[in-house]
Design a protein around this motif. Structure first.
Motif, PDB file in Angstrom:
ATOM      1  N   ALA B   4      50.112  27.039  34.345  1.00  0.00           N
ATOM      2  CA  ALA B   4      49.358  28.232  34.697  1.00  0.00           C
ATOM      3  C   ALA B   4      47.872  27.883  34.801  1.00  0.00           C
ATOM      4  O   ALA B   4      47.386  26.991  34.132  1.00  0.00           O
ATOM      5  CB  ALA B   4      49.544  29.301  33.621  1.00  0.00           C
ATOM      6  N   SER B   9      36.689  33.618  32.184  1.00  0.00           N
ATOM      7  CA  SER B   9      36.643  35.073  32.075  1.00  0.00           C
ATOM      8  C   SER B   9      35.210  35.565  32.242  1.00  0.00           C
ATOM      9  O   SER B   9      34.261  34.820  32.112  1.00  0.00           O
ATOM     10  CB  SER B   9      37.183  35.502  30.715  1.00  0.00           C
ATOM     11  N   ASP B  57      48.913  34.353  39.853  1.00  0.00           N
ATOM     12  CA  ASP B  57      48.786  34.409  38.388  1.00  0.00           C
ATOM     13  C   ASP B  57      47.426  34.958  37.999  1.00  0.00           C
ATOM     14  O   ASP B  57      47.286  35.814  37.134  1.00  0.00           O
ATOM     15  CB  ASP B  57      48.923  32.999  37.796  1.00  0.00           C
ATOM     16  N   HIS B  58      46.436  34.410  38.684  1.00  0.00           N
ATOM     17  CA  HIS B  58      45.051  34.791  38.446  1.00  0.00           C
ATOM     18  C   HIS B  58      44.862  36.295  38.658  1.00  0.00           C
ATOM     19  O   HIS B  58      44.263  36.988  37.838  1.00  0.00           O
ATOM     20  CB  HIS B  58      44.198  33.967  39.414  1.00  0.00           C
ATOM     21  N   GLU B  60      47.205  38.579  38.585  1.00  0.00           N
ATOM     22  CA  GLU B  60      47.988  39.318  37.606  1.00  0.00           C
ATOM     23  C   GLU B  60      47.223  39.406  36.286  1.00  0.00           C
ATOM     24  O   GLU B  60      47.179  40.436  35.640  1.00  0.00           O
ATOM     25  CB  GLU B  60      49.307  38.595  37.394  1.00  0.00           C
ATOM     26  N   ARG B  61      46.606  38.305  35.933  1.00  0.00           N
ATOM     27  CA  ARG B  61      45.874  38.263  34.680  1.00  0.00           C
ATOM     28  C   ARG B  61      44.684  39.223  34.694  1.00  0.00           C
ATOM     29  O   ARG B  61      44.385  39.885  33.724  1.00  0.00           O
ATOM     30  CB  ARG B  61      45.350  36.856  34.472  1.00  0.00           C
ATOM     31  N   ARG B  62      44.004  39.268  35.845  1.00  0.00           N
ATOM     32  CA  ARG B  62      42.838  40.134  35.931  1.00  0.00           C
ATOM     33  C   ARG B  62      43.250  41.599  36.057  1.00  0.00           C
ATOM     34  O   ARG B  62      42.461  42.486  35.749  1.00  0.00           O
ATOM     35  CB  ARG B  62      41.973  39.756  37.129  1.00  0.00           C
ATOM     36  N   GLY B  63      44.461  41.801  36.555  1.00  0.00           N
ATOM     37  CA  GLY B  63      44.962  43.160  36.663  1.00  0.00           C
ATOM     38  C   GLY B  63      44.277  43.989  37.732  1.00  0.00           C
ATOM     39  O   GLY B  63      44.425  45.192  37.782  1.00  0.00           O
TER      40      GLY B  63
END
Lengths: 201, 285, 201
Positions: B4, B9, B57-58, B60-63
């Motif tokens: 991943a 951030s 992925d990126h 999804e993580r940040r939403g």
């Protein structure tokens, strides 16, 4: 115009009612107008009175008519001759490329089904087929063994193109360097259509 | 497979902050792009799918989805894909070197600018549409009494030649797509089968040995021959890591029993995929 | 109403023109109106000016608009809420980003094929193209030399976006990034990683 207070009150509603009558193909009742405008029926009737005054015969090219329990706008009968000239112009004198292609496919390969036309063209021929049907240039000719409707050209087609019989269709050889049998024409069209569809992707 | 991505951030979502950890590269997306354009990372060895997965992925993580960045990403990835496929499809190796880094960068830039222009234009169109909110047109047909007078166009007013011309257009084959890369199979599966069987008689060998410096077509045909041998139960193969070499050996109980589906290594779909990955790697070299 | 002499002269023709505009689904050009009314184009234009005055915004529930090389009547946007309640179908309110982008590309580069649109967008435009075709915003315009179907915008596009002609679309160069921004982008693509590249190695 004399009833100034009424005009002032009714003006915004009269404008809305006028817009609704303009947009609607069918007569609208006072109740329908009241629902749509969220005004009372009395107010709607007052607005209709204002409009009736504005659309009094001889004042505009549009008339307000009470018809079948509702109100509707119609063109003024005085304009009928001009309207006839406008609407009786031969409609769509030229065929669009999609229509010409669809018609050519039907003319040369008839009877032929719509899925096959679509395969040859590489894109849907639905709207072109509908227009050609509506104008009487093509007509239905039974069903294929798979149940698809078949199309052929009709009398109107021969008339419009000044042909006595289908044999008078232009010789494909002129556009095709290697003339082949009609049966093969279909094959070749399908092959070219599939190649085009492939190239699109 | 890539692990991943690590995402720095707090930064604004720009592609520059998209950290990648791929097989052939780890670092920010921007840097990857630069290295590709400078031909310091071989585009052929780069799995663009992994880059896309990392980006997803990126996201999804940040939403949250930043459309601006997403569009830029899509345009860049699409351009890289096209570049890559062009590299893969060139007939002659020399042509590979014909795309100068500057030229490739200019091409990517032109793509990004075009995409931006039309994205802005589309925003303008949406504004226009919103400004026309509430403007409606009357769709009622003219009254039947007036419609009835529509005259048919005069007989003979259409030229039959336009039908012939349309037919000619439809008969036209689109120009042939350059298929040099899949050209005539000069090498046949039969030949490669014989070749592989010859090697098998001597014991185990690797795919690299089997194909040597052969061209991609030979590699591909060899692979088909290998699949055929596997199907016939004559050979089996193993591949320790993706893009690694494939080792091929005679099937223990060849011709006696069909391959058992529960064996550890190199079977069925997974084995075939691995073999294909190996062949791809071979072809890229 | 104040310009009595003009009204007297132009009134009968203005009424006829108004009736024709009311009857026609598509915008009518001055030439078409002149043919149908058997009046000169100058007289038609004068009649249209009279109507424009009568239909000035805020006066009626109907508007006169110059659109797609002609004139047409539309409803007043003030009546939209009531129209939606009456007709219970929303006007084409929004386009998805994909549809808007595809439409923008067709509007500016027409005629253009789907593969070209896809190339510019970086992603397939198949479904957006199909929707735009279905809504009549774009239409077929023949074939490219490679056999791919070309698309252009149609009258419906001008109507819904309130454009008199395609020339009213702003110059596409208007959205070009400044030279500095372009330089920055180029930098990003080619040089930004250099320092880091050095550090990596």
């Amino acid at each position: 115009m004399s009833a100034v207070p009424a005009a002032v009150d009714a003006a915004p509603l009269a404008r809305t009612v006028e817009a609704l009558l303009f947009l609607s193909a069918d007569p609208l009742s006072a109740g329908e107008l009241a629902d749509a405008t969220e005004a009372g029926e009395a107010a709607v009737l007052a607005a209709l009175a204002v409009l009736a005054e504005q659309y009094a015969p001889g004042r505009r090219g549009i008339r307000l008519r009470e018809l079948g329990g509702g109100w509707t706008l119609t063109s003024d009968p005085d304009a009928e001759d001009a309207a006839r000239r406008l609407l009786s112009r031969p409609r769509l004198a030229t065929l669009t490329p999609a229509q010409a292609e669809t018609l050519a496919i039907v003319a040369y390969l008839q009877p032929i089904s719509r899925p096959e036309i679509t395969r040859i063209r590489g894109v849907s021929a639905d709207s072109a087929t509908a227009t050609l049907l509506e104008r009487g240039l093509i007509e239905e000719a039974g069903h294929s063994q798979f149940g698809a409707i078949l199309y052929r050209t009709g009398i109107q087609f021969l008339k419009l193109f000044g042909l006595r019989t289908l044999d008078e269709l232009p010789d494909i050889a002129r556009w095709d360097p290697s003339p082949e049998e009609q049966a093969q024409l279909r094959e070749r069209l399908l092959r070219a259509g599939e190649a085009r569809a492939g190239a699109e992707r | 497979m890539s692990s991943a991505p690590i995402v720095s951030s707090g930064e604004p979502t720009t592609l520059a902050t998209l950290e990648l950890d791929l097989d052939v590269f780890s670092g920010p997306f921007d840097l990857l792009l630069t290295l590709v354009l400078r031909q310091e990372v071989d585009l052929l060895e780069l799995s663009l799918a992994d880059v896309v997965l990392a980006y997803l992925d990126h996201l999804e993580r940040r939403g949250e989805l930043d459309l601006e960045t997403a569009t830029e990403f899509i345009v860049l990835i699409a351009a890289l894909l096209e570049l890559k496929s062009r590299l893969m499809l060139t007939g002659e190796e020399e042509e590979l070197l014909d795309i100068e880094p500057e030229q490739a960068a200019e091409e990517l830039l032109a793509r990004m600018l075009d995409a931006r222009r039309f994205r802005s234009a589309s925003a303008h169109l949406r504004q226009l549409l919103a400004a026309e909110h509430g403007v409606r047109f009357r769709t009622a047909p003219p009254p039947a009494s007036l419609r009835r007078s529509i005259v048919a166009p005069p007989p003979g007013s259409q030229d039959p030649q336009q039908l012939g011309a349309a037919m000619g257009r439809l008969l036209l084959m689109p120009p042939e797509i350059n298929v040099l890369h899949i050209a005539v199979p000069r090498i046949t599966v039969g030949e490669r089968l014989a070749h592989l069987r010859g090697l098998l008689r001597r014991g185990s060998f690797s795919l690299d040995e089997a194909v040597g410096d052969a061209d991609r077509m030979t590699v591909a045909v060899t692979l088909f021959a290998l699949l055929e041998l596997y199907k016939l139960g004559e050979a089996d193969w193993e591949q320790a890591e993706s893009f690694g070499d494939v080792s091929i050996h005679p099937f223990a109980s060849a011709r006696a029993a069909p391959p058992r589906p529960d064996r550890e290594q190199g079977h069925g779909g997974a084995g075939q995929r691995r073999a294909l990955a190996g062949a791809r790697a071979g072809a890229a070299r």
